[in-house]
Every structure is written in structure tokens, then in C-alpha cells.
Design a protein around this motif. Structure first.
Motif, PDB file in Angstrom:
ATOM      1  N   LEU A  53       0.832  -1.205   0.000  1.00 21.02           N
ATOM      2  CA  LEU A  53       0.000   0.000   0.000  1.00 21.02           C
ATOM      3  C   LEU A  53       0.866   1.254   0.000  1.00 21.02           C
ATOM      4  O   LEU A  53       0.553   2.238  -0.673  1.00 21.02           O
ATOM      5  N   ALA A  54       1.964   1.205   0.753  1.00 24.14           N
ATOM      6  CA  ALA A  54       2.871   2.354   0.771  1.00 24.14           C
ATOM      7  C   ALA A  54       3.592   2.507  -0.567  1.00 24.14           C
ATOM      8  O   ALA A  54       3.787   3.629  -1.050  1.00 24.14           O
ATOM      9  N   ALA A  56       2.476   1.809  -3.408  1.00 23.85           N
ATOM     10  CA  ALA A  56       1.565   2.314  -4.433  1.00 23.85           C
ATOM     11  C   ALA A  56       1.617   3.828  -4.551  1.00 23.85           C
ATOM     12  O   ALA A  56       1.163   4.398  -5.548  1.00 23.85           O
ATOM     13  N   LEU A  57       2.189   4.497  -3.529  1.00 29.42           N
ATOM     14  CA  LEU A  57       2.334   5.954  -3.609  1.00 29.42           C
ATOM     15  C   LEU A  57       3.267   6.377  -4.739  1.00 29.42           C
ATOM     16  O   LEU A  57       3.254   7.538  -5.156  1.00 29.42           O
ATOM     17  N   VAL A  58       4.105   5.412  -5.211  1.00 26.70           N
ATOM     18  CA  VAL A  58       4.989   5.739  -6.335  1.00 26.70           C
ATOM     19  C   VAL A  58       4.169   6.202  -7.531  1.00 26.70           C
ATOM     20  O   VAL A  58       4.562   7.108  -8.277  1.00 26.70           O
ATOM     21  N   GLY A  59       3.013   5.590  -7.714  1.00 28.20           N
ATOM     22  CA  GLY A  59       2.163   5.968  -8.836  1.00 28.20           C
ATOM     23  C   GLY A  59       1.574   7.349  -8.704  1.00 28.20           C
ATOM     24  O   GLY A  59       1.057   7.908  -9.673  1.00 28.20           O
ATOM     25  N   HIS A  60       1.602   7.904  -7.460  1.00 26.75           N
ATOM     26  CA  HIS A  60       1.074   9.247  -7.241  1.00 26.75           C
ATOM     27  C   HIS A  60       2.152  10.318  -7.326  1.00 26.75           C
ATOM     28  O   HIS A  60       1.846  11.507  -7.212  1.00 26.75           O
ATOM     29  N   GLY A  72       1.389   8.663 -23.068  1.00 27.70           N
ATOM     30  CA  GLY A  72       0.091   8.129 -23.451  1.00 27.70           C
ATOM     31  C   GLY A  72      -0.363   6.932 -22.640  1.00 27.70           C
ATOM     32  O   GLY A  72      -1.323   6.258 -23.028  1.00 27.70           O
ATOM     33  N   HIS A  73       0.273   6.649 -21.504  1.00 27.32           N
ATOM     34  CA  HIS A  73      -0.144   5.533 -20.652  1.00 27.32           C
ATOM     35  C   HIS A  73      -1.307   5.966 -19.766  1.00 27.32           C
ATOM     36  O   HIS A  73      -1.318   7.086 -19.248  1.00 27.32           O
ATOM     37  N   PRO A  74      -2.282   5.086 -19.564  1.00 28.54           N
ATOM     38  CA  PRO A  74      -3.358   5.419 -18.614  1.00 28.54           C
ATOM     39  C   PRO A  74      -2.810   5.405 -17.188  1.00 28.54           C
ATOM     40  O   PRO A  74      -2.011   4.555 -16.819  1.00 28.54           O
ATOM     41  N   VAL A  75      -3.199   6.364 -16.376  1.00 32.58           N
ATOM     42  CA  VAL A  75      -2.753   6.470 -14.989  1.00 32.58           C
ATOM     43  C   VAL A  75      -3.825   5.849 -14.100  1.00 32.58           C
ATOM     44  O   VAL A  75      -4.911   6.398 -13.951  1.00 32.58           O
ATOM     45  N   THR A  76      -3.528   4.696 -13.570  1.00 31.50           N
ATOM     46  CA  THR A  76      -4.480   4.004 -12.708  1.00 31.50           C
ATOM     47  C   THR A  76      -4.300   4.453 -11.259  1.00 31.50           C
ATOM     48  O   THR A  76      -3.266   4.987 -10.880  1.00 31.50           O
ATOM     49  N   ASP A  77      -5.300   4.253 -10.454  1.00 37.58           N
ATOM     50  CA  ASP A  77      -5.266   4.650  -9.048  1.00 37.58           C
ATOM     51  C   ASP A  77      -5.729   3.473  -8.199  1.00 37.58           C
ATOM     52  O   ASP A  77      -6.847   3.460  -7.691  1.00 37.58           O
ATOM     53  N   PRO A  78      -4.856   2.430  -8.034  1.00 39.18           N
ATOM     54  CA  PRO A  78      -5.267   1.244  -7.296  1.00 39.18           C
ATOM     55  C   PRO A  78      -5.454   1.506  -5.818  1.00 39.18           C
ATOM     56  O   PRO A  78      -6.223   0.830  -5.155  1.00 39.18           O
ATOM     57  N   VAL A  79      -4.723   2.488  -5.274  1.00 36.11           N
ATOM     58  CA  VAL A  79      -4.782   2.781  -3.841  1.00 36.11           C
ATOM     59  C   VAL A  79      -4.888   4.288  -3.650  1.00 36.11           C
ATOM     60  O   VAL A  79      -4.059   5.036  -4.168  1.00 36.11           O
ATOM     61  N   PRO A  80      -5.889   4.747  -2.906  1.00 36.16           N
ATOM     62  CA  PRO A  80      -5.970   6.188  -2.633  1.00 36.16           C
ATOM     63  C   PRO A  80      -4.729   6.665  -1.878  1.00 36.16           C
ATOM     64  O   PRO A  80      -4.139   5.931  -1.079  1.00 36.16           O
ATOM     65  N   ALA A  82      -4.411   8.692   0.569  1.00 40.55           N
ATOM     66  CA  ALA A  82      -4.565   8.725   2.023  1.00 40.55           C
ATOM     67  C   ALA A  82      -4.272   7.352   2.640  1.00 40.55           C
ATOM     68  O   ALA A  82      -3.655   7.259   3.707  1.00 40.55           O
ATOM     69  N   ILE A  83      -4.710   6.297   1.955  1.00 45.04           N
ATOM     70  CA  ILE A  83      -4.456   4.945   2.472  1.00 45.04           C
ATOM     71  C   ILE A  83      -2.975   4.611   2.386  1.00 45.04           C
ATOM     72  O   ILE A  83      -2.400   3.998   3.282  1.00 45.04           O
ATOM     73  N   GLY A  84      -2.334   5.021   1.297  1.00 40.37           N
ATOM     74  CA  GLY A  84      -0.901   4.791   1.178  1.00 40.37           C
ATOM     75  C   GLY A  84      -0.119   5.492   2.268  1.00 40.37           C
ATOM     76  O   GLY A  84       0.829   4.932   2.840  1.00 40.37           O
ATOM     77  N   LEU A  85      -0.523   6.726   2.582  1.00 38.46           N
ATOM     78  CA  LEU A  85       0.146   7.466   3.647  1.00 38.46           C
ATOM     79  C   LEU A  85      -0.092   6.790   5.005  1.00 38.46           C
ATOM     80  O   LEU A  85       0.826   6.687   5.832  1.00 38.46           O
TER      81      LEU A  85
END
Length: 297
Positions: A53-54, A56-60, A72-80, A82-85
């Protein structure tokens, strides 16, 4: 990823509910090993899930998002976010709890072994001149049994055999490392605290059964435990394997009945319950790696 990564937390609650039931119905030797193993697997899976979960913050991270959108890659958001933090904070808390648990275990072992430092290494039984009734199994190489003169004075010859057989069982079957594993698992995953208590009770029940088998009389074993418990105080050393620790009344009652059955199917089910969080965490890991590779490639 969206569901698997949270499953170890839910399964921790389930294992905590099943643990005390297993401790009451399954033979102590089998139940202690199974519950300690399941707790370690579940705690490891829970900690790893928090790491995922932590991670996953890399994606943010803004540079990652900008680069992904530019390619042109889609940006997914598997983990909000706030949850990663929150997962990062939970990992920091786990590190502190595990460090404190390790330090407490080491401090207790060091204090107990200092009491034995003046005796030759080959000495298994050490009698301390102290009026306070105490008896400890001190794990290590070699393991030691520390008994006070106050404890020996309140027990008869047969009851002393029970006491020594009980403490020797702790050393022979390596109950110290088993209890330490459950303690560290509960430190990493506080939801497993009931499992830690169940393992602590089970190693004492295991030693009780071994002592009763050694003397060949369950009633004598129950009488020795009752007499020692009536004279011993409640101020026990933490992390030590003490003769009159952990639900003495239940242990005495158990010694007055026949030994519990092994119930291998129930033990196997508990072990499977402990392995399931690890499998789901592994699946969540694979999902996260695919998501991040899709963003970063």
C-alpha cells in the motif's frame, strides 16, 4: 490488488477469533506449533501488504504521472493516496513495536542468565537462596532451570519432580523460541494479540502434560501446580517461562481430565488460514508490479 492487499488484515481478525477455540480443543503441542506458525505467516503477510500500500504511492508521484501521461499511458489509481500514507505510518509503528518487543525479550533473557553466570556451564538446575517462590526455564545453550529455595520448600518430593519435569519440557521442546515468534508476530500485527496469549497458554499446558506423563500421575501434577500457584506472587518476570504463569485455574482443571485429542483436521485448517494471507499478499504483489510497470514503462 484492490481486494487482495487488504485481506491479511481481515484474516488476522479471523485467526484471532479461531486461536482461543483451537487452544481449548486441540492437543497443546500441536495447537501451539500450528498457531505460532499461522501467526508468523499472517503477520508477515500483513506487514508486506502495508508495504504494498505504501509502495503504491509511487504511482502518485508527480514526475511519474507527468511522464506516464506524456507517453500516453493510462494512470491508474489502485490505492488512494490517504491509504498509502496511512500504510507508511503503520509501518513505522510496526518497526517501533517490533524493536521494543525484541529489546524486552533480550533484556529479560540477559537478566535471567546473569543470575546463572556464577555457575558452571554444565549445570542445568540452579537453586537460588530466595524466600519468594519462583521457578523459571531459561532458554539458551545450554538451557537452565532456575528455582528458588522458597518454591522447593512448599512442594513435596513428587511435586518437585513435577516442577522440574515441567521446566525441563520448556527447554527440551524449545518453547522459548516458539513464544518469541508469537510475540514478534503480535508486535507486527496487534490484531494477533489473542493468538499470542493462546500460544503462551498452550506452551504451559504442553509442559503440564509432559510433566504429568513423566511422573505418571495427573492428579499429582495438578496438586503441584495448585500449591505453587497459591504460594507464588503475581509479579512475574516478563517473557520468562514461569511455572505458575497463564490461566492456572484452567490448567489445573485440564490436568484433572483426560488429555485433549490432536484433531489434525482442525489444526490443518488453522495452518491453511495462516497460509492464505501470504498467498493473497503474493497475488497483490504481482498486481502492483503489473500496474507500476504499465505506468513506468
Amino acid at each position: 490488488m484492490r481486494f487482495d492487499v487488504y485481506s491479511p488484515l481481515v484474516l488476522s481478525l479471523l485467526l484471532s477469533a479461531v486461536g482461543p477455540l483451537t487452544a481449548r480443543r486441540v492437543a497443546p503441542a500441536l495447537a501451539a506449533r500450528v498457531l505460532a506458525s499461522a501467526a508468523v505467516l499472517t503477520a508477515a503477510a500483513t506487514t508486506w501488504s502495508l508495504f504494498l500500500l505504501a509502495a503504491a504511492l509511487v504511482g502518485h508521484a508527480p514526475p511519474v504521472i507527468r511522464e506516464a501521461r506524456a507517453d500516453g499511458h493510462p494512470v491508474t489509481d489502485p490505492v488512494p493516496g490517504a491509504i498509502g500514507l496511512a500504510a507508511c505510518l503503520a509501518l513505522a509503528a510496526i518497526a517501533v513495536r517490533v524493536y521494543r518487543a525484541v529489546r524486552a525479550e533480550a533484556r529479560t533473557r540477559r537478566a535471567l542468565r546473569l543470575l546463572c553466570a556464577a555457575h558452571p556451564e554444565g549445570t542445568e538446575l540452579i537453586v537460588a537462596a530466595c524466600e519468594v517462590p519462583r521457578a523459571f526455564a531459561i532458554p539458551g545453550r545450554p538451557g537452565r532451570i532456575l528455582v528458588t529455595s522458597g518454591m522447593l520448600s512448599v512442594l513435596g518430593p513428587a511435586e518437585r519432580r513435577v516442577l522440574l519435569a515441567h521446566e525441563r519440557a520448556h527447554l527440551t521442546h524449545r518453547h522459548g523460541p516458539l513464544l518469541t515468534a508469537a510475540t514478534l508476530a503480535a508486535a507486527a500485527d496487534p490484531l494477533l494479540a489473542p493468538v499470542r496469549r493462546a500460544v503462551g497458554f498452550l506452551v504451559e499446558r504442553w509442559a503440564d502434560e509432559q510433566a504429568a506423563a513423566t511422573v505418571g500421575d495427573r492428579r499429582t501434577a495438578a496438586r503441584a501446580l495448585a500449591r505453587a500457584a497459591l504460594t507464588a506472587g503475581r509479579d512475574h518476570t516478563a517473557c520468562a517461562l514461569h511455572f505458575t504463569d497463564r490461566a492456572v485455574t484452567r490448567r489445573i482443571a485440564a490436568l484433572q481430565t483426560s488429555p485433549p485429542p490432536r484433531l489434525w483436521p482442525a489444526a490443518a485448517a488453522v495452518l491453511l488460514l495462516g497460509a492464505l494471507p501470504a498467498l493473497l499478499a503474493a497475488d497483490a504483489t504481482d498486481d502492483l508490479l503489473r500496474l507500476l510497470s504499465g505506468v513506468l514503462d
